[in-house]
Structure formats: structure tokens, C-alpha cells
Scaffold this motif. Structure first.
Motif, short mmCIF file in Angstrom:
data_model
loop_
_atom_site.label_atom_id
_atom_site.label_comp_id
_atom_site.label_asym_id
_atom_site.label_seq_id
_atom_site.Cartn_x
_atom_site.Cartn_y
_atom_site.Cartn_z
N PHE A 65 35.86 33.29 36.92
CA PHE A 65 37.26 33.01 37.22
C PHE A 65 37.93 34.33 37.61
N ILE A 66 38.26 34.45 38.88
CA ILE A 66 38.77 35.70 39.44
C ILE A 66 40.27 35.82 39.23
N ASP A 67 40.71 37.02 38.90
CA ASP A 67 42.14 37.32 38.82
C ASP A 67 42.43 38.52 39.72
N TYR A 68 43.38 38.34 40.64
CA TYR A 68 43.77 39.42 41.54
C TYR A 68 45.05 40.08 41.03
N GLU A 126 37.72 45.39 51.48
CA GLU A 126 38.00 45.38 52.92
C GLU A 126 39.34 44.72 53.24
N ASN A 127 39.85 43.91 52.32
CA ASN A 127 41.09 43.17 52.58
C ASN A 127 42.25 43.59 51.67
N ASN A 128 42.12 44.77 51.08
CA ASN A 128 43.22 45.36 50.30
C ASN A 128 43.58 44.55 49.06
N LEU A 129 42.64 43.78 48.53
CA LEU A 129 42.86 43.02 47.31
C LEU A 129 42.15 43.70 46.15
N THR A 130 42.84 43.76 45.01
CA THR A 130 42.28 44.43 43.83
C THR A 130 41.92 43.41 42.77
N LEU A 131 40.66 43.40 42.34
CA LEU A 131 40.24 42.51 41.27
C LEU A 131 40.72 43.07 39.92
N ASN A 132 41.41 42.23 39.17
CA ASN A 132 41.83 42.61 37.83
C ASN A 132 40.71 42.23 36.86
N PRO A 142 22.45 38.27 30.91
CA PRO A 142 23.07 39.60 30.95
C PRO A 142 24.49 39.53 31.50
N PRO A 143 25.38 40.39 31.03
CA PRO A 143 26.78 40.35 31.48
C PRO A 143 26.94 40.79 32.93
N ILE A 144 28.05 40.35 33.52
CA ILE A 144 28.40 40.73 34.89
C ILE A 144 29.26 42.00 34.84
N HIS A 145 29.00 42.93 35.76
CA HIS A 145 29.79 44.15 35.87
C HIS A 145 30.53 44.16 37.20
N ILE A 146 31.80 44.52 37.16
CA ILE A 146 32.60 44.71 38.37
C ILE A 146 33.22 46.10 38.30
N VAL A 177 32.59 42.22 32.54
CA VAL A 177 33.48 41.06 32.58
C VAL A 177 33.33 40.27 31.28
N GLU A 178 34.44 39.96 30.64
CA GLU A 178 34.41 39.23 29.37
C GLU A 178 33.87 37.82 29.57
N ARG A 179 32.99 37.39 28.67
CA ARG A 179 32.43 36.05 28.73
C ARG A 179 33.16 35.17 27.71
N VAL A 180 33.61 33.99 28.14
CA VAL A 180 34.41 33.10 27.29
C VAL A 180 33.71 31.75 27.17
N VAL A 181 34.09 31.00 26.14
CA VAL A 181 33.54 29.65 25.95
C VAL A 181 34.52 28.59 26.43
N SER A 182 35.77 29.00 26.72
CA SER A 182 36.78 28.07 27.22
C SER A 182 37.73 28.82 28.13
N PHE A 183 38.18 28.13 29.19
CA PHE A 183 39.10 28.76 30.12
C PHE A 183 40.04 27.71 30.68
#
Length: 320
Positions: A3-6, A123-129, A148-152, A157-163
Motif C-alpha cells: 500500500f503506497i503512500d506519496y 522520474e515523475n517527481n513523486l516521493t514515496l513516504n 523477507p521484508p521489502i526495502h525502499i 517497509v513495515e509489514r501489517v496484518v490489517s490495513f
């Protein structure tokens, strides 16, 4: 699922990049120039009491609160698409979610998709939070594997059981207790207002309208996605709210089961009429001898059997 947050997505649109994308989509050059003029040279001031700051000219971003801004943002991000067939990128305004199907424990395509998304954002001037970006893994196997966890940008990146995604609480077990508990609690708070309005002498019709607008809208939000797989306990809790409202309004209110059935049928008809809908192909008509009947997908689990698509197809077939 990722779940991406900009960070300040609408404020970071670069007009020159947007115009190039609009021209690529085939929009009239005059309209593209109008959009460029609309988004550049915009003065902005801050008022505190009687004090007004020095004007600042803005040449990036879309105006906040403008009805055109979500459309411009959607056009700006139209080329943000999945690069692997096993992945999907779901977008709604400034929300984005990467959904990857992992088979034989091969996460290469999913991780490559996340990396490609990070490159596209740069490339599109967007910053991932990264601090607000969350990952959730849906693994329903009895013997689960380590993931294994994802790195950005070097951050885990925090792993959750509910979103909570677009108002619906999704869990890694695909059960809906968290969501139903949340909306029941919220609906019960609105029942207090309904009782107060009755004490003030509002007519049953006005009370019913208040219920439909402020309580039923909460209980039935995205109901086609989650109600089919609710447990009996969840459904009883939801229906108790309806019965309480019915006693207050003094009139007959539709049961949630009926609302769910009506919404499923209506949504299915809408999908069938829209050949561009991603799920249009799931509604396959049978032979001409069985006109109006649709091929039902074979379900190996109760979860799939109770999902929207199979429910909708059964409803369509029962109407013919």
C-alpha cells in the motif's frame, strides 16, 4: 500487497511533464496549453488574522480543492502500470497499491515491480513516504513460509496484518471481523443522533432519510466486496444495528442481506454493459439456447464461492 503512500502527491505534479503526457494521449494542443496555463503562475498567500504574507508564485502542483485536480493527477499517473503479468497496480486518485501473485515462492517479479515503481516515482517527481507505506502478505497455506521484508530507499517497509484501504479494513487472513467491528461501532455512534432527533419530534420519514444517509451508508459501503464472506456472528452484529434503527424510526428498513443482493445484481449489470471493465470477461454468456445465462466459475473454496463474482453470476442466472 504494498500500500503506497506519496508525500504531497497533488502538490508535486510538474506541468511540463503533464502536458507531454496529455499530448501523448492525443489531447488537442490548445487544451494542453490551457492546462499548462492553469497550473503555472498561481499566486498564493497565507492569512493569519489581519496579517497577509508576501505572495508566492507556484509553478508546480494542482490547486487544492479544485474538482479538476484529481483528474489531472490520474492523467499524470496513467503510465504507472505493472511491468510483470503476475502483478497489478491499483490506482484511485493519489492511492496506489501493488498486488503481486507469488507462486513457487518466487518473489522476483514482485520485488522488481516495487523497484520499478520507485524508479518511476523518481522520474515523475513523486516521493514515496516509506514510513506510511505498508506491506501485507496474504498467505492462506497451513505451512507458511518466511517472507523477507521489502526495502525502499534503504528503509524497511513495515509489514501489517490489517490495513484500511479506501474505507475497508483488509486483513491478511481475508476475514472481515475487523471491518465489521469498525463499522458497527461507527454506526452505533450515529444511532445516538437518530434517537436525539426522534426526541425533537422529527417525522418517521425524516428519521428514515437520516438513517439512510448517515447509518446505512456506513453499513453498506463496498458491501459487494466483503459481505458475502462475513461470518454469521458478523452479520448478526450488523443486523442488530438495523433493528435498533428500525425501532427508532418506526418504519420498515431493508435488511442488509437484501441490500447486498440488490447491489450485487446492479453492479453485475453495470460490468456486463461496460466492455472496458477489467472484470467484464468473467461474465461469459452460455450458448444461445440458454439466453441470459452466464458461465459460473468453478469454486474450490467457500471463500471463492461466496465472493462477489460467483454471487453475481448466480443472481443473474436465477433471474432468467
Amino acid at each position: 500487497m504494498l500500500f503506497i503512500d506519496y508525500s504531497s502527491a497533488f502538490n508535486t505534479i510538474v506541468p511540463s511533464k503533464l502536458v507531454i503526457k496529455l499530448e501523448t494521449l492525443g489531447l488537442d494542443p490548445a487544451l494542453c496549453n490551457w492546462v499548462r496555463d492553469f497550473m503555472t503562475g498561481r499566486p498564493q498567500v497565507v492569512r493569519v488574522g489581519n496579517n497577509i504574507s508576501t505572495p508566492l508564485i507556484l509553478n508546480t502542483g494542482a490547486p487544492q480543492g479544485c474538482v479538476l485536480s484529481p483528474l489531472l493527477y490520474s492523467l499524470f499517473t496513467h503510465d504507472c502500470v505493472a511491468t510483470h503479468a503476475s502483478n497489478s497496480i491499483i490506482k484511485f486518485a493519489d492511492y496506489a497499491t501493488v498486488v503481486g501473485l507469488i507462486t513457487i515462492n518466487d518473489k522476483t517479479a514482485y520485488r522488481e515491480e516495487v523497484r520499478a515503481l520507485g524508479v518511476w516515482c523518481q522520474e515523475n517527481n513523486l516521493t514515496l513516504n516509506v514510513n506510511k507505506t505498508k506491506e501485507m502478505i496474504v498467505d492462506l497455506r497451513k505451512q507458511q513460509r518466511e517472507h523477507p521484508p521489502i526495502h525502499i530507499d534503504g528503509t524497511v517497509v513495515e509489514r501489517v496484518v490489517s490495513f484500511k484501504f479506501l474505507g475497508v479494513h483488509i486483513t491478511d487472513k481475508l476475514n472481515w471481523s475487523t471491518h465489521t467491528d469498525s463499522i458497527v461501532k461507527k454506526a452505533q455512534q450515529r444511532l445516538f443522533n437518530l434517537r436525539r432527533l426522534k426526541k425533537f419530534g422529527l417525522s418517521p420519514k425524516a428519521l428514515t432519510n437520516f438513517y439512510r444517509c448517515t447509518i446505512e451508508s456506513i453499513l453498506s459501503g463496498c458491501i459487494t466486496a466483503w459481505y458475502g464472506n462475513c461470518s454469521a456472528h458478523n452479520r448478526k452484529a450488523l443486523q442488530r444495528v438495523v433493528r435498533s434503527a428500525q425501532r427508532i424510526t418506526g418504519g420498515k428498513l431493508p435488511a442488509l442481506q437484501d441490500t447486498y443482493t440488490t447491489r450485487c445484481h446492479r453492479k453485475a449489470i453495470k460490468i456486463i454493459k461496460d466492455s472496458n471493465h477489467p472484470s467484464h470477461y468473467l461474465f461469459t454468456p452460455l450458448s444461445s439456447r440458454r439466453r441470459g445465462q452466464y458461465r459460473c466459475i468453478k469454486a474450490g473454496t467457500e471463500r471463492l464461492k461466496n465472493s462477489f463474482y460467483l454471487k453475481a453470476i448466480r443472481l443473474l442466472n436465477s433471474h432468467h
